[in-house]
Design an enzyme around this catalytic site. Structure first.
Site, PDB file in Angstrom:
ATOM      1  CB  THR B  63      -0.840  -0.538   1.299  1.00 36.10           C
ATOM      2  OG1 THR B  63      -1.356  -1.092   1.149  1.00 36.10           O
ATOM      3  CG2 THR B  63      -1.735   1.162   1.362  1.00 36.10           C
ATOM      4  NE  ARG B 112      -1.872   0.006   6.176  1.00 37.70           N
ATOM      5  CZ  ARG B 112      -1.933  -1.033   5.401  1.00 37.70           C
ATOM      6  NH1 ARG B 112      -0.608  -1.380   5.824  1.00 37.70           N
ATOM      7  NH2 ARG B 112      -2.723  -1.091   4.471  1.00 37.70           N
TER       8      ARG B 112
END
Lengths: 181, 311
Positions: B63, B112
């Site tokens: 990611t 995140r």
């Protein structure tokens, strides 16, 4: 939108396309190492029509045709009132060292062409780039950009709006001039 | 469906608060960017005046690299931050950390965080556009978008198609985002896994449940296989990974015994030999590496569309 006035009828429209195609044939000879790139979306229609006329006249099937979308290259996409929608880019050849004929329907401020020139760089370094447009609104430029092949010149105030209609997309080929958008 | 030119939201916090037309706009834009990243020069100047901070308070490989590549291919300025090497260790709060970074004039934040809702909390308190890159066990919207985009490359119309999500549904933010995304696109969604790893009220989200992997695969056109998230499990939900592999692991023998081909997907990281065997992961049926490629295009689309909305 106010009612538009036709400034180029379908009969003259076809003649103008023929003239543009022949000007290119005159200047480019056998079209060796040459490609035509239409700017999305209306420029692509013009590019396809010109390409078809040239191939019909000269039988030079090797003349390549590409579609260029400049949405991601625009410098005003974050400041516009209307959001832009991207179209597809279809250039499956490198333009490194090629002669490029860039095609758009209306040359107005010159900003689209500026973005298109920036976008072209991502496909290689062309040998030369020339610009062909159907309509040149020559008194409304924001940048020092001029066309090499011009269908029709329109001298109009900034508020005016020029629309090119294409057979197959609208009823017939024609160019309209509106007093305001 | 009404077509839109603009996202309905200023942030991408989860799929839950996006509209179906937002999803289609993202997919259409992603298709344009996929063409861009396959050019000899894979870069466009769209976001040259935008600064993006990638805040990763939790580990990530795919990611993080995917977001960073997407940002760089849009010509944005990028600053990276990971919790391990920062003042978070010295006791700074999340809001203080982010406000400090924002006072250096950052336009967008990709975050995140291990706490569910961390991105929603930020969105309420700061001005920048926020993109959720995974918040605890809640949502991972860009993963669901790239999963759906990859599915649509194989099966263009997902409406009425059967999609199976299998594995650790309880701890998976990918599962939740996938469920929201796929049901909005009109697909039939089924989840499959050990009863302890399937939330009790999951059917409230409009999905069906199956505990037998063979039956589930026989039903499915596409199977999105998830990893067992041992790091999020506070108690033992399954007796052993070996037993899990025997009952829920997908191998070539199982797939070959079905009467039709099933498209296999995995968001990574793969635990080879547990939820999926190597011969399946590397087979023609699997589109795992296409998912990774599409990840960059989809994230470019999300960043571009949010930047277009700023003013």
């Amino acid at each position: 939108m106010s009612k538009g006035r036709t400034i180029l009828t379908d009969k003259r429209f076809e003649l103008t396309l023929q003239r543009l195609a022949h000007e290119l044939i005159e200047n480019y000879g056998d079209f060796e190492n040459t490609c035509i790139i239409g700017v999305q979306e209306k420029g692509v229609i013009l590019a396809e029509r010109i390409h078809k006329l040239i191939v019909e006249t000269t039988k030079y099937e090797h003349l390549q045709l590409g579609k260029l979308d400049i949405t991601f290259y625009r410098d005003d996409f974050r400041t516009r009132v209307e959001p832009l929608r991207a179209s597809s880019t279809e250039i499956d050849f490198l333009i490194e060292g090629k002669r490029v004929i860039l095609v758009d329907d209306v040359l107005y401020t010159g900003r689209t062409i500026q973005s298109a020139l920036a976008a072209l760089q991502d496909f290689g370094r062309p040998d030369q780039v020339e610009l062909l447009c159907m309509v040149d609104r020559r008194f409304n430029r924001h940048l020092p950009i001029q066309a090499d092949y011009i269908g029709i010149r329109v001298d109009a105030v900034d508020e005016a709006y020029v629309k090119v209609e294409w057979k197959g997309y609208e009823d017939r080929d024609r160019i309209l001039l509106f007093a305001a958008k | 469906m009404a077509e839109t030119k603009e996202l309905s939201s200023k942030h991408i916090l989860g799929i839950k608060n996006l509209k179906p037309e937002d999803l289609h706009l993202i997919f259409k834009t992603a298709k344009n960017f996929k063409e861009v990243i396959n050019r000899p020069i894979k870069k466009v100047p769209s976001l040259r005046d935008v600064t993006i901070a990638n805040l990763f308070f939790e580990n990530s490989t795919r990611t993080r690299i995917s977001f960073e590549l997407a940002e760089k291919r849009l010509s944005a300025d990028v600053v990276n931050f990971s919790a391990g090497s920062s003042s978070v260790k010295k006791g700074e709060t999340l809001l203080d950390t982010v406000n400090n970074i924002l006072s250096m004039k950052v336009d967008m934040v990709v975050m995140r965080h291990p706490a569910p809702g961390a991105c929603a909390f930020l969105a309420q308190n700061i001005e920048a556009n926020i993109i959720n890159a995974g918040d605890g066990t809640h949502e991972h919207p860009t993963q669901a978008l790239l999963d759906a985009y990859s599915m649509m490359e194989v099966i263009p119309q997902l409406k009425g198609k059967n999609v199976l999500i299998c594995g650790d549904i309880k701890h998976s933010r990918v599962a939740l985002s996938n469920i929201f995304c796929l049901t909005k696109l009109g697909a039939n969604v089924k989840v499959c896994g050990p009863p302890t790893l399937i939330p009790k009220y999951i059917s409230k989200l409009g999905v069906s449940v199956e505990y037998n992997m063979r039956k589930a695969l026989e039903w499915a056109d596409i199977a999105n296989v998830l990893r067992i998230q041992l790091e999020r499990q506070d108690i033992r939900y399954i007796p052993s990974l070996r037993e899990y592999a025997q009952y829920y692991g997908i191998d070539k023998t199982l797939l070959n015994s079905l009467n039709k081909p099933v498209v296999i997907m995995h968001p990574g990281p793969i635990n080879r030999g547990v939820e999926i065997s190597s011969d399946v992961a590397d087979s023609d049926q699997s589109i795992i590496l296409q998912q990774v490629e599409n990840g960059v295009a989809v994230r470019m689309a999300v960043l571009y569309l949010l930047a277009a909305k700023r003013k």
